[in-house]
Write a protein that holds these residues in place. Structure first.
Motif, PDB file in Angstrom:
ATOM      1  N   ARG A  87       0.885  -1.168   0.000  1.00 44.05           N
ATOM      2  CA  ARG A  87       0.000   0.000   0.000  1.00 44.05           C
ATOM      3  C   ARG A  87       0.914   1.207   0.000  1.00 44.05           C
ATOM      4  O   ARG A  87       1.679   1.418   0.942  1.00 44.05           O
ATOM      5  N   HIS A  88       0.863   2.002  -1.067  1.00 47.42           N
ATOM      6  CA  HIS A  88       1.759   3.162  -1.211  1.00 47.42           C
ATOM      7  C   HIS A  88       3.217   2.754  -1.027  1.00 47.42           C
ATOM      8  O   HIS A  88       3.966   3.390  -0.307  1.00 47.42           O
ATOM      9  N   GLU A  89       3.559   1.652  -1.697  1.00 47.02           N
ATOM     10  CA  GLU A  89       4.909   1.092  -1.556  1.00 47.02           C
ATOM     11  C   GLU A  89       5.825   1.699  -2.626  1.00 47.02           C
ATOM     12  O   GLU A  89       5.564   1.542  -3.824  1.00 47.02           O
ATOM     13  N   PRO A  90       6.916   2.387  -2.210  1.00 49.11           N
ATOM     14  CA  PRO A  90       7.815   2.981  -3.212  1.00 49.11           C
ATOM     15  C   PRO A  90       8.735   1.914  -3.811  1.00 49.11           C
ATOM     16  O   PRO A  90       9.959   1.927  -3.629  1.00 49.11           O
ATOM     17  N   LEU A  91       8.131   0.985  -4.538  1.00 49.01           N
ATOM     18  CA  LEU A  91       8.845  -0.204  -5.018  1.00 49.01           C
ATOM     19  C   LEU A  91      10.032   0.149  -5.912  1.00 49.01           C
ATOM     20  O   LEU A  91      11.123  -0.400  -5.760  1.00 49.01           O
ATOM     21  N   ARG A  92       9.813   1.070  -6.850  1.00 49.93           N
ATOM     22  CA  ARG A  92      10.901   1.399  -7.766  1.00 49.93           C
ATOM     23  C   ARG A  92      12.122   1.944  -7.000  1.00 49.93           C
ATOM     24  O   ARG A  92      13.250   1.481  -7.201  1.00 49.93           O
ATOM     25  N   ASP A  93      11.890   2.905  -6.100  1.00 48.67           N
ATOM     26  CA  ASP A  93      13.013   3.507  -5.363  1.00 48.67           C
ATOM     27  C   ASP A  93      13.734   2.477  -4.511  1.00 48.67           C
ATOM     28  O   ASP A  93      14.958   2.456  -4.437  1.00 48.67           O
ATOM     29  N   ARG A  94      12.969   1.612  -3.846  1.00 46.07           N
ATOM     30  CA  ARG A  94      13.577   0.581  -2.996  1.00 46.07           C
ATOM     31  C   ARG A  94      14.466  -0.344  -3.810  1.00 46.07           C
ATOM     32  O   ARG A  94      15.575  -0.681  -3.409  1.00 46.07           O
ATOM     33  N   LEU A  95      13.948  -0.771  -4.979  1.00 41.24           N
ATOM     34  CA  LEU A  95      14.719  -1.706  -5.803  1.00 41.24           C
ATOM     35  C   LEU A  95      15.930  -1.013  -6.414  1.00 41.24           C
ATOM     36  O   LEU A  95      17.030  -1.585  -6.475  1.00 41.24           O
ATOM     37  N   GLU A  96      15.760   0.232  -6.843  1.00 41.19           N
ATOM     38  CA  GLU A  96      16.896   0.960  -7.432  1.00 41.19           C
ATOM     39  C   GLU A  96      18.015   1.121  -6.408  1.00 41.19           C
ATOM     40  O   GLU A  96      19.193   0.962  -6.722  1.00 41.19           O
ATOM     41  N   GLU A  97      17.617   1.394  -5.177  1.00 40.73           N
ATOM     42  CA  GLU A  97      18.606   1.575  -4.109  1.00 40.73           C
ATOM     43  C   GLU A  97      19.399   0.283  -3.886  1.00 40.73           C
ATOM     44  O   GLU A  97      20.616   0.285  -3.773  1.00 40.73           O
ATOM     45  N   ARG A  98      18.676  -0.837  -3.873  1.00 38.08           N
ATOM     46  CA  ARG A  98      19.346  -2.103  -3.592  1.00 38.08           C
ATOM     47  C   ARG A  98      20.142  -2.618  -4.781  1.00 38.08           C
ATOM     48  O   ARG A  98      21.140  -3.311  -4.601  1.00 38.08           O
ATOM     49  N   LEU A  99      19.700  -2.280  -6.000  1.00 36.48           N
ATOM     50  CA  LEU A  99      20.367  -2.819  -7.189  1.00 36.48           C
ATOM     51  C   LEU A  99      21.387  -1.855  -7.785  1.00 36.48           C
ATOM     52  O   LEU A  99      22.232  -2.252  -8.584  1.00 36.48           O
ATOM     53  N   GLY A 100      21.275  -0.585  -7.442  1.00 31.91           N
ATOM     54  CA  GLY A 100      22.198   0.401  -7.984  1.00 31.91           C
ATOM     55  C   GLY A 100      22.023   0.629  -9.478  1.00 31.91           C
ATOM     56  O   GLY A 100      22.986   0.922 -10.184  1.00 31.91           O
TER      57      GLY A 100
END
Ligand SMILES: [Zn+2]
Length: 318
Positions: A87-100
């Motif tokens: 719910r209102h999960e910033p999925l893209r930012d979280r994944l970008e941060e972890r994957l670089g």
């Protein structure tokens, strides 16, 4: 560079499918893992592991993720997902941060529709409506060669057009949504209802379910219809009739050149598509004075979601 591979990830309720996808839409290498629970960090970790597993073959490849739900295309935030706790999960930012690296997040039906337009049954059609028929109805709109997601990323929720006010209750909270009449869930519900009514016409279907009405689902009805069971064929015909009415409504608003119909149910039942096309032609406004859209079966099967997610990531990375 335009044809370099990209990684596509399709997050479903029970499994996450991942593929390294070539610039021509070919899946070069694939991995599947069970969706680990429904919590955000677990699912994110599983996606990160899958992406890293492709790192040797395609270091730094763009990553596209498709997931069911409402996704803000500008921020890559999942506003709501039916299968997961997002719910209102910033999925893209979280994944970008972890994957670089850059990640694109898309609604799964939009990803599938995009793939059919680029590489599948919708190729060469600039005014396309793509439906993913499974337990419900997912939709995608590709107009003038661009995916149309609406102002808030929620376009294409065709399954929730209200066709029968006061009709069957839908998971969305309303009654009478299209997907309550033309989906795997609809077939299962009607099959169970028929069996519970002790109707003699349901005997074969009930026997195939081991005598347990509750074991009847859309898949079983579809399979029994293919095998020639008259009651199951009637249920599929009824769903096809509704499917065609919804197509006629979409044609009245959007006037597409082609409807591509895929998803588990769409791919499994030629009868459903034939009945739907017939019903569409009988219900289309202005029929007889206008061309009919083509109604065709999707070509990419279960790969459509990950192929489309990868291709969208590649085109956004350019
Ligand atoms: Zn609904």
């Amino acid at each position: 560079m335009a044809t370099r591979p990209a990684i596509g990830i399709d997050i479903g309720g029970t499994k996450i499918a991942a593929g390294l996808v070539s610039g021509t839409g070919e899946v070069l290498h694939r991995l599947v893992t069970a969706t680990p629970g429904h919590s955000e960090p677990e699912v994110e970790a599983a996606v990160v592991d899958l992406v890293r597993a492709f790192s040797r073959d395609a270091p730094g490849a763009p990553v596209g993720v498709g997931a069911a739900g409402w996704i803000n295309p500008d921020t890559g935030t999942v506003l709501f997902s039916p299968h997961l706790a997002w719910r209102h999960e910033p999925l893209r930012d979280r994944l970008e941060e972890r994957l670089g690296r850059g990640v694109t997040v898309t609604n799964d039906a939009d990803a599938a529709g995009w793939a059919e337009w680029r590489f599948g049954a919708g190729r060469g059609e600039d005014q396309l409506v793509c439906l993913t028929l499974g337990t419900g109805i997912g939709g995608a709109l590709v107009l003038d060669g661009a995916l149309r997601r609406g102002r808030h990323g929620m376009a294409g929720e065709f399954g929730h057009q209200m066709l029968v006010p006061g009709g069957h209750r839908c998971e969305c909270g309303n009654r009478g949504c299209w997907e309550q009449y033309a989906s795997g869930n609809a077939l299962g519900r009607d099959g169970r209802e028929l069996a519970r009514a002790h109707s003699p016409v349901a005997q074969t279907l009930l026997a195939a379910a081991g005598g347990q009405p509750e074991a009847i689902d859309g898949e079983l009805v579809t399979r029994m219809a293919l095998a020639g069971d008259p009651a199951s064929r009637d249920l599929v015909a009824e769903a096809g009739e509704w499917l065609g009415i919804g197509l006629a409504n979409l044609a009245a608003s959007l006037d597409p050149g082609t409807f591509v119909i895929g998803g588990g149910l769409g791919s499994a039942s030629p009868q459903l598509l034939e009945t739907a096309e017939d019903s569409y032609r009988r219900h289309l406004t202005g029929r007889g004075y206008r061309p009919y859209a083509r109604v065709v079966r999707a070509r990419l099967g279960a790969d459509a979601g990950l192929v489309g997610a990868a291709d969208l990531a590649r085109s956004e990375a350019r």
